[in-house]
Structures are given as C-alpha cells and as structure tokens.
Design an enzyme around this catalytic site. Structure first.
Site, mmCIF file in Angstrom:
data_model
loop_
_atom_site.group_PDB
_atom_site.id
_atom_site.type_symbol
_atom_site.label_atom_id
_atom_site.label_comp_id
_atom_site.label_asym_id
_atom_site.label_seq_id
_atom_site.Cartn_x
_atom_site.Cartn_y
_atom_site.Cartn_z
ATOM 1 N N HIS A 130 -31.505 19.906 -54.239
ATOM 2 C CA HIS A 130 -32.175 20.327 -55.287
ATOM 3 C C HIS A 130 -31.184 20.530 -56.505
ATOM 4 O O HIS A 130 -30.058 21.211 -56.417
ATOM 5 C CB HIS A 130 -32.896 21.510 -55.092
ATOM 6 C CG HIS A 130 -33.793 21.871 -56.067
ATOM 7 N ND1 HIS A 130 -33.307 22.694 -57.173
ATOM 8 C CD2 HIS A 130 -35.227 21.731 -56.300
ATOM 9 C CE1 HIS A 130 -34.652 22.943 -57.996
ATOM 10 N NE2 HIS A 130 -35.472 22.312 -57.556
ATOM 11 N N HIS A 154 -47.033 34.729 -55.548
ATOM 12 C CA HIS A 154 -46.279 34.382 -54.398
ATOM 13 C C HIS A 154 -47.414 34.830 -53.175
ATOM 14 O O HIS A 154 -47.393 34.260 -51.946
ATOM 15 C CB HIS A 154 -44.993 34.760 -54.105
ATOM 16 C CG HIS A 154 -44.145 33.760 -55.056
ATOM 17 N ND1 HIS A 154 -43.612 34.546 -56.115
ATOM 18 C CD2 HIS A 154 -43.691 32.782 -54.954
ATOM 19 C CE1 HIS A 154 -42.691 33.655 -56.899
ATOM 20 N NE2 HIS A 154 -42.769 32.566 -55.925
ATOM 21 N N ARG A 229 -44.631 36.724 -75.365
ATOM 22 C CA ARG A 229 -43.934 35.828 -74.470
ATOM 23 C C ARG A 229 -42.711 36.327 -73.863
ATOM 24 O O ARG A 229 -41.675 36.620 -74.331
ATOM 25 C CB ARG A 229 -43.358 34.478 -75.187
ATOM 26 C CG ARG A 229 -42.638 33.444 -74.666
ATOM 27 C CD ARG A 229 -43.542 32.729 -73.566
ATOM 28 N NE ARG A 229 -42.891 31.756 -72.897
ATOM 29 C CZ ARG A 229 -42.505 31.927 -71.462
ATOM 30 N NH1 ARG A 229 -42.807 33.079 -70.863
ATOM 31 N NH2 ARG A 229 -42.186 30.867 -70.827
ATOM 32 N N CYS A 277 -43.908 29.619 -80.109
ATOM 33 C CA CYS A 277 -43.444 29.453 -78.839
ATOM 34 C C CYS A 277 -43.195 27.930 -78.613
ATOM 35 O O CYS A 277 -44.033 27.159 -79.254
ATOM 36 C CB CYS A 277 -44.483 29.878 -77.897
ATOM 37 S SG CYS A 277 -43.888 29.484 -75.831
ATOM 38 N N TYR A 415 -36.858 24.175 -72.591
ATOM 39 C CA TYR A 415 -37.032 23.926 -74.060
ATOM 40 C C TYR A 415 -36.171 22.870 -74.524
ATOM 41 O O TYR A 415 -35.385 22.963 -75.536
ATOM 42 C CB TYR A 415 -36.574 25.420 -74.819
ATOM 43 C CG TYR A 415 -37.464 26.443 -74.297
ATOM 44 C CD1 TYR A 415 -38.995 26.433 -74.332
ATOM 45 C CD2 TYR A 415 -36.928 27.871 -73.558
ATOM 46 C CE1 TYR A 415 -39.490 27.545 -73.895
ATOM 47 C CE2 TYR A 415 -37.518 28.651 -72.983
ATOM 48 C CZ TYR A 415 -39.004 28.642 -73.185
ATOM 49 O OH TYR A 415 -39.886 29.739 -72.689
#
Length: 578
Positions: A130, A154, A229, A277, A415
């Site tokens: 990963h 979760h 945000r 955003c 981003y």
C-alpha cells in the site's frame, strides 16, 4: 483528507460481492495459506487476497486520502477475483496472544498486527503493498479503537466483515479486561452546535453546506450557514493560553505570540473574501463516473469579511527580509486539530503570496465582525484570498518559513488535479502540483433542479453566484434558458442589496464573489427549461461546457457549466381550452 470517513463508500461500490463468514455468529473463518508468509506463528491463519482487499483494509486503518480510494477502485474493476480458501477451526481455537506479543509486531520485518475488541489481526501483507503504509504503521502493535473513534462509519457490519477476514488470534483475557476498563471517549463530543438548515455530508468529522436556495440571499454569508469543512475533531483552544509559533525565518528568531499580542501588536486589516472547497460540485462528477470524496453539491462555497493581522507583518516581526525569497519558497501552516497520534492538519502556500502587499493574507481572528466561530478556526485561522479552501488552515498553531512545501498528506497526496485518463492504478501524486488558485466558477442557486414555473408568471428569475480564483474579477455571467443555444447577460451584484455597489477592486485583488440575477420571459410553448450559466473573468477565462473532459479521480476542480432543468406548468384554464 483523512479517508477513513470514506468507508461508507464500501456499501455503494459493492465490495462485499462474495460470501463472508461472520465470527460473531460463531461460524468458521475461511482462509487460505499465504505463500508469502514471513514465518511468524500465525501463518496458518493468513489469507492470500487480491489487491482490492489489501487496499480496502489499509484504508480502514490508515489516515490518508489515497488509502481506501485506491482499494475501492479495484473493487469496481476486479469483479470476478477468485481466491481458493480452506476452512479452519472455529474462532475459539485461534491462538491466544498477550498485548506484549502483539506490540512486538510493529514493522514489516516482524509483522504488523493490530487488535480490535479483543481480537488480533495480521495486516503485514497490506503494508508493503500500500502507498500509505507509513500511516498504517501508526496503529501497528496496538488497538484500532482510538483510530476508529474518529470516524463513526466503522461501526457497520460490512466493515467488520472485511476485518474479520484477517483475524489470526484472540487477545488474552487479562489484556481484554484491561482494554475494557479504559473508557473510550468520543473526540467529537465537544464539537459546537450547528445550524439545522445545513445539509450534512458527514457528521464525524463535520462537513456540511447551506441549502443552495438560501446561499445567494446574502452577499455576506452568515457565519452560521457558511459551509463547514473539517478534517478532524474541532479542537478546544483556551484563548488565554493560546500561542502562535512562528519559525524558520532565515536570519530571524522564533516568535511566540499570544492572541492578545496578535490583536494589539499588529494593525488590524479587513478583507472580504470567498472561500471554496476544492470538492465543490463534486456530485456532478459522480454522475459521470464515481469519484472518491464527500458528495458536495454547489454550496461548498461562501463569502465573509475576515479581520486580523497581515501575515506579512507577523513575518516581518519574526525577522523576514525581502532577500529571504532567494533562500525560501514556502510558508507552512499547522493547525491545532489533530488525530489520536498527534498528526495535525497542515498545508502551505508560496512565500511570494504570503508576503505580497497585494496578497492580503490574514491571520484572522474575526469573521463577519465577531470572534471566529469554533467551526471556522477559533481563535486564529489563515485566510488566503483567492486560494483553495484547503490552504486556509484553521485553529492555527504554527507558521514555518521553509524551502519545502508542507509535508502534510493534504498538501502532498490530496487536493491535486489529474487527467480523466488517470486512475488509481496509474496515479502519481508527486507528478501534480498542489492546488492553490481555483478556476472560474459559477452556479445556479434558484430555481432548483426539478422546480415548477407557472406559465401565468410569464417570466422566470434565475439567481446564482460566480467567483474566480487568484484575485481575478468576474466580469460577466451568461445565462441560457434553452440548454446553451441562446444566451442572455445577467446583472452582477457586488454588495448587499440596498447598499451602494462596491467599486471594482484593484487588479488581481477581486477576492469576493459576485452574486447575479436574470429575469427573462418564458420561451413560448416551452414545457421544460434547461437553464445554464457560465462565468467569465477579467482574464477571459471561461468555464468548460461539460464535466466529462475535466473529470478526475478525486472529483476536484468541478467547474463546468451549471445546468438546472425546470418544468413549465400550464394554467388549468389554458389546459381546458387545449
């Protein structure tokens, strides 16, 4: 952004396509012997999985954006992956491990183990496969509960099913009792109350936007409905003990400022600036092809007045001199919001923006004439006009002048924009620059999609907002009622209604949006209107006409023509005559 919150996506993309056996129901756990087993004694319980499951579990454990998204891509493309499995004895016959034994497994060499609710899981093979393996190691040798407490998603059956596949043992009874005796606290329990009108995208962390139909009611967005945000829990900051640290200025000295010193030592400046955003209008990209991220509508954008000290003045007080530009290139910001490991939110901007007289970068302590609300960075946040919201770091704790941009995940691996051809197999986050200035943008706030317009009204009024990054002024908004075949020019608004219109800002310093409005006759005989808007700034940048050419795997920079379809309703008397 931390992608733990994206676990909710597992349901949508259908990861659980094969039958899973639940240990909680007392059934046997299907496994396969892992050919790459490194020799520790849990090898007979390991399972060999395709990369889709490797990355999916890694996403559950890690704190970085690319983590789970990478795995979710594979879940969509590897529909028919098969794995030979062998049944093993019931869960009760699994080995018993002490916490000390689990703690020893904190590296790829020794194995990477974690615990959850008294069970032990071996995730060694995921770490090496990963790209966010260093984040996974934060939980190595310990419990998942503190990490998962940050994200309520979760606590769902499908997430536990995935994890159960990698169970290798049970924690000793004594260590289980120790874990149970430790009270788990909700890190979001002290979050502030929010306005009930906000449309929530996620609760923990809290992310929400105002209803589009009220967004353009005010040129200055009320703080209560200004889009929210957050990446982490809202920190509790005592204004009396608050200190802002400034470091790294070549030739200067570290500077530590109290809130009172920031307010009294430096001149107060006020700037009206729009924040947007990077994921605003992401929902439209999802209609083309699923992306990873919060499903923002058109209202992840708002406009406010911000007051505080100029960043330039604070850097000068720390010893900044113009020649420093030749030695450093970035100003990094660290917030006081953090996860359980102490990892804080961070970002950076170019130094020339930070110190420019025309850059108007503020260390803001007021929003709309009042102290910053908790959700917007109390007691101090950075406001970087013309720049993507992600760089406007809230709850500011530290400023670092550096040769390097921020090493934060949100600067390095999130981003950023990519080609529509780039997917999670081919993406290289280092190949793209971090988003700073945003492109030209506009959207229709009224009427809403699916609205009904009465034929007897004879006309329709269309409202919306327009904004461009980098201080470029919006000079025109074009509106079409017929899908873009013909156009009309909307009237622009640069102040609250009833007030004297604000003069055009100096070139390159148009930080605030323009609201716009058009009232036009209804087209004869039209039963449906496809209303479209597009904006133009003073550099003659224009919005693209469709989403597909700008689609990207993170769903950022969505700024195609905004389209809304409404129905024209005939009067009952006219219908009778027809």
């Amino acid at each position: 952004m931390l992608l733990l919150r994206h676990c909710r996506c597992l349901t949508r993309v259908g990861l659980l396509k094969t039958q899973r056996v639940q240990l909680l129901q007392g059934a046997a756990l299907p496994v396969a012997v892992c050919s790459s087993h490194r020799g520790h004694k849990s090898g007979q319980y390991q399972r060999s999985h395709g990369p889709n499951w490797r990355h999916a579990l890694a996403g559950l454990l890690a704190g970085t954006g690319a983590v789970l998204a990478y795995g979710l891509h594979h879940s969509q493309t590897e529909q028919a992956a098969t794995t030979i499995v062998q049944p093993i004895a019931p869960a009760s016959s699994l080995p018993i491990y002490t916490q000390d034994e689990v703690t020893k497994h904190r590296s790829v060499e020794e194995g990477v183990w974690v615990t959850y609710k008294g069970s032990v899981y071996d995730i060694t093979e995921f770490v090496s496969m990963h790209p966010g393996g260093d984040k996974i190691l934060l939980a190595a040798g310990g419990a998942l509960e503190p990490f998962w407490a940050l994200y309520a998603v979760h606590s769902q059956d499908h997430v536990l099913e995935i994890l159960s596949e990698y169970k290798v043992g049970e924690l000793s009874a004594e260590d289980r009792r120790k874990q149970q005796s430790v009270k788990s606290t909700d890190p979001y329990s002290t979050d502030p109350e929010r306005h009930p009108a906000l449309r929530i995208n996620s609760l923990k962390p809290f992310n929400a936007e105002p209803p589009a139909e009220i967004l353009s009611d005010n040129y200055i967005t009320p703080s209560a409905i200004f889009f929210k945000r957050n990446h982490l829990p809202v920190p509790q900051v005592d204004p009396k003990s608050y200190r802002l640290q400034v470091e790294g200025v070549p030739g200067g000295a570290p500077l530590s400022l109290s809130l009172e010193e920031l307010k009294t030592r430096f001149p107060k400046h006020t700037v009206t600036a729009t924040l947007q955003c990077a994921g605003n209008r992401r929902s439209e990209m999802n209609k083309v092809k699923q992306v990873k991220g919060l499903n923002w509508g058109i209202a992840a954008i708002s406009n406010a007045t911000w007051s505080g000290a100029r960043l330039k003045d604070v850097l000068l007080a720390a010893g900044y001199m113009p020649e420093v530009v030749r030695q450093t290139s970035h100003v990094q910001f660290e917030g006081l919001d953090s996860d359980v490991t102490g990892t804080t939110y961070g970002a950076s901007i170019p130094l020339n923006k930070a110190v420019s007289e025309e850059g108007d970068v503020l260390l803001a302590y007021q929003m709309n004439g009042e102290d910053l609300p908790a959700d917007h960075g109390y007691p101090v946040r950075v406001v970087v006009p013309g720049t993507v919201g992600a760089r406007n770091v809230k709850w500011l704790g530290k400023i670092i002048v550096s040769e390097e941009e921020s090493s934060s995940h949100w600067q390095q691996n999130d981003y950023k924009g990519f080609s529509p051809a780039t997917d999670w197999d081919t993406v290289d986050f280092k190949s793209a620059p971090a988003i700073q200035e945003l492109p030209i943008q506009s959207a229709i706030t009224q009427p809403a999609e699916g609205a009904v317009v009465e034929r007897s009204a004879e006309e329709v009024t269309v409202k919306g907002y327009a904004w461009s990054g980098g201080g470029r002024e919006v000079v025109r908004v074009d509106v079409s009622l017929d899908g873009g075949r013909t156009w009309q020019v909307a009237q622009l608004q640069s102040s609250e209604k009833g007030q004297v219109p604000a003069p055009s800002p100096p070139p390159g310093r148009a930080w605030a949006w323009k609201l716009w409005e058009l009232t036009a006759p209804l087209p004869p005989a039209a039963q449906e209107l496809e209303i479209v808007c597009k904006a133009v700034d003073n550099s003659y940048n224009m919005q693209p006409d469709s989403v597909a050419p700008i689609w990207n795997l993170r769903g950022v920079l969505s700024n195609a023509w905004h389209r809304v379809k409404v129905t024209v309703k005939e009067d009952e008397e006219e219908q009778k005559l027809l």
